[in-house]
Design a protein around this motif. Structure first.
Motif, PDB file in Angstrom:
ATOM      1  N   SER A 108      -2.125  -1.690  -5.805  1.00 44.17           N
ATOM      2  CA  SER A 108      -1.962  -2.007  -4.386  1.00 44.17           C
ATOM      3  C   SER A 108      -3.314  -2.138  -3.692  1.00 44.17           C
ATOM      4  O   SER A 108      -3.506  -3.010  -2.832  1.00 44.17           O
ATOM      5  CB  SER A 108      -1.128  -0.923  -3.697  1.00 44.17           C
ATOM      6  OG  SER A 108       0.162  -0.843  -4.263  1.00 44.17           O
ATOM      7  N   ILE A 109      -4.259  -1.275  -4.067  1.00 46.44           N
ATOM      8  CA  ILE A 109      -5.613  -1.370  -3.509  1.00 46.44           C
ATOM      9  C   ILE A 109      -6.234  -2.708  -3.879  1.00 46.44           C
ATOM     10  O   ILE A 109      -6.831  -3.396  -3.031  1.00 46.44           O
ATOM     11  CB  ILE A 109      -6.497  -0.209  -4.012  1.00 46.44           C
ATOM     12  CG1 ILE A 109      -5.926   1.140  -3.577  1.00 46.44           C
ATOM     13  CG2 ILE A 109      -7.934  -0.366  -3.503  1.00 46.44           C
ATOM     14  CD1 ILE A 109      -6.589   2.337  -4.233  1.00 46.44           C
ATOM     15  N   LEU A 118       0.821  -1.211   0.000  1.00 51.07           N
ATOM     16  CA  LEU A 118       0.000   0.000   0.000  1.00 51.07           C
ATOM     17  C   LEU A 118       0.859   1.267   0.000  1.00 51.07           C
ATOM     18  O   LEU A 118       0.452   2.299  -0.517  1.00 51.07           O
ATOM     19  CB  LEU A 118      -0.932   0.018   1.216  1.00 51.07           C
ATOM     20  CG  LEU A 118      -2.143  -0.910   1.208  1.00 51.07           C
ATOM     21  CD1 LEU A 118      -2.957  -0.719   2.470  1.00 51.07           C
ATOM     22  CD2 LEU A 118      -3.006  -0.688  -0.017  1.00 51.07           C
ATOM     23  N   CYS A 124      -4.743  -5.462  -1.862  1.00 49.08           N
ATOM     24  CA  CYS A 124      -5.231  -5.395  -0.482  1.00 49.08           C
ATOM     25  C   CYS A 124      -6.628  -5.985  -0.370  1.00 49.08           C
ATOM     26  O   CYS A 124      -6.891  -6.821   0.504  1.00 49.08           O
ATOM     27  CB  CYS A 124      -5.220  -3.943  -0.010  1.00 49.08           C
ATOM     28  SG  CYS A 124      -5.823  -3.712   1.675  1.00 49.08           S
ATOM     29  N   ILE A 175      -2.387   6.088  -2.808  1.00 48.45           N
ATOM     30  CA  ILE A 175      -2.146   4.646  -2.895  1.00 48.45           C
ATOM     31  C   ILE A 175      -2.545   4.171  -4.290  1.00 48.45           C
ATOM     32  O   ILE A 175      -3.612   4.512  -4.798  1.00 48.45           O
ATOM     33  CB  ILE A 175      -2.935   3.896  -1.812  1.00 48.45           C
ATOM     34  CG1 ILE A 175      -2.384   4.282  -0.421  1.00 48.45           C
ATOM     35  CG2 ILE A 175      -2.851   2.394  -2.014  1.00 48.45           C
ATOM     36  CD1 ILE A 175      -3.158   3.674   0.738  1.00 48.45           C
ATOM     37  N   ILE A 209     -10.733   4.162  -0.646  1.00 50.56           N
ATOM     38  CA  ILE A 209     -10.246   2.826  -0.289  1.00 50.56           C
ATOM     39  C   ILE A 209     -11.097   2.225   0.826  1.00 50.56           C
ATOM     40  O   ILE A 209     -11.484   1.050   0.766  1.00 50.56           O
ATOM     41  CB  ILE A 209      -8.764   2.899   0.133  1.00 50.56           C
ATOM     42  CG1 ILE A 209      -7.909   3.388  -1.038  1.00 50.56           C
ATOM     43  CG2 ILE A 209      -8.267   1.533   0.602  1.00 50.56           C
ATOM     44  CD1 ILE A 209      -6.503   3.799  -0.651  1.00 50.56           C
TER      45      ILE A 209
END
Length: 207
Positions: A53-54, A39, A57, A49, A93
């Motif tokens: 990466s989101i 992140l 996650c 971010i 997010i």
């Protein structure tokens, strides 16, 4: 009665799951899992971010939720730390995370430090008469001073391993990179709340 608790930590570099049974003040791990999601990658540049990466996650959190469903969990806990604390796209997010029925609490750096201090007091009580704890994270480093088993000082510094790497290093790594990074860290420590503290035990963690 024993209680089963799941705990998810959404960090700057990793997301971590622990499912444990709490019985007579003893923590008995039942399941542990960690994914590197990154992140904090690139966040130094613009406090955003990245979409990849989101995605990583959310994907990891879905797997965690599926695992938690297999246990008779009494309580679900979830915290988010440095990366989500500073992200400009934090609300976007969090909305995506809520959509998979995961509800993280974004905690402050000092709050994070207190959690760490209490953990060390629980696990290493014999070392907590006069101890300095340093927890090196991806986005921040937490400093905790404990005397006579009581937390006296907590401070969170933006000195995480990911943060420092992106701020000072590139490939190939040179001596000047290292010197600049060391100078930056030294200045932060000299201006921190622990600068005049003397201690007997030094406990370094990488949580």
């Amino acid at each position: 009665m024993p209680e089963i608790i799941s705990s998810i930590d959404i960090g700057t570099n990793t997301v971590t799951l622990l499912i444990a049974k709490i019985d007579n003040f003893k923590i008995v791990p039942l399941h542990q899992k960690e994914f590197i999601v990154g992140l904090g990658e690139g966040i130094v540049k613009n406090n955003l971010i990245k979409k990849e990466s989101i995605y990583n996650c959310i994907k990891s959190l879905i797997e965690f939720k599926n695992t938690i469903a297999k246990y008779n969990v009494d309580k679900e806990l979830c915290v988010a730390t440095s990366a989500l604390r500073q992200a400009k796209n934090q609300k976007e997010i969090i909305k995506q995370i809520h959509a998979i029925k995961c509800y993280p609490k974004i905690i402050s750096g000092n709050h994070e430090a207190k959690y760490i201090g209490n953990l060390v007091k629980f696990e290493f009580s014999n070392l907590c008469d006069n101890a300095l704890i340093i927890d090196i994270g991806g986005g921040s480093t937490e400093l905790i001073y404990i005397k006579n088993s009581k937390i006296q000082v907590v401070q969170s510094l933006n000195l995480g391993s990911v943060t420092l790497f992106e701020k000072f290093f590139s490939d190939p790594i040179s001596e000047s990179h290292v010197l600049s990074c060391n100078k930056f860290i030294s200045e932060k420590i000299r201006n921190s709340s622990i600068k005049n503290i003397t201690f007997t035990n030094l406990i370094c963690l990488k949580l």
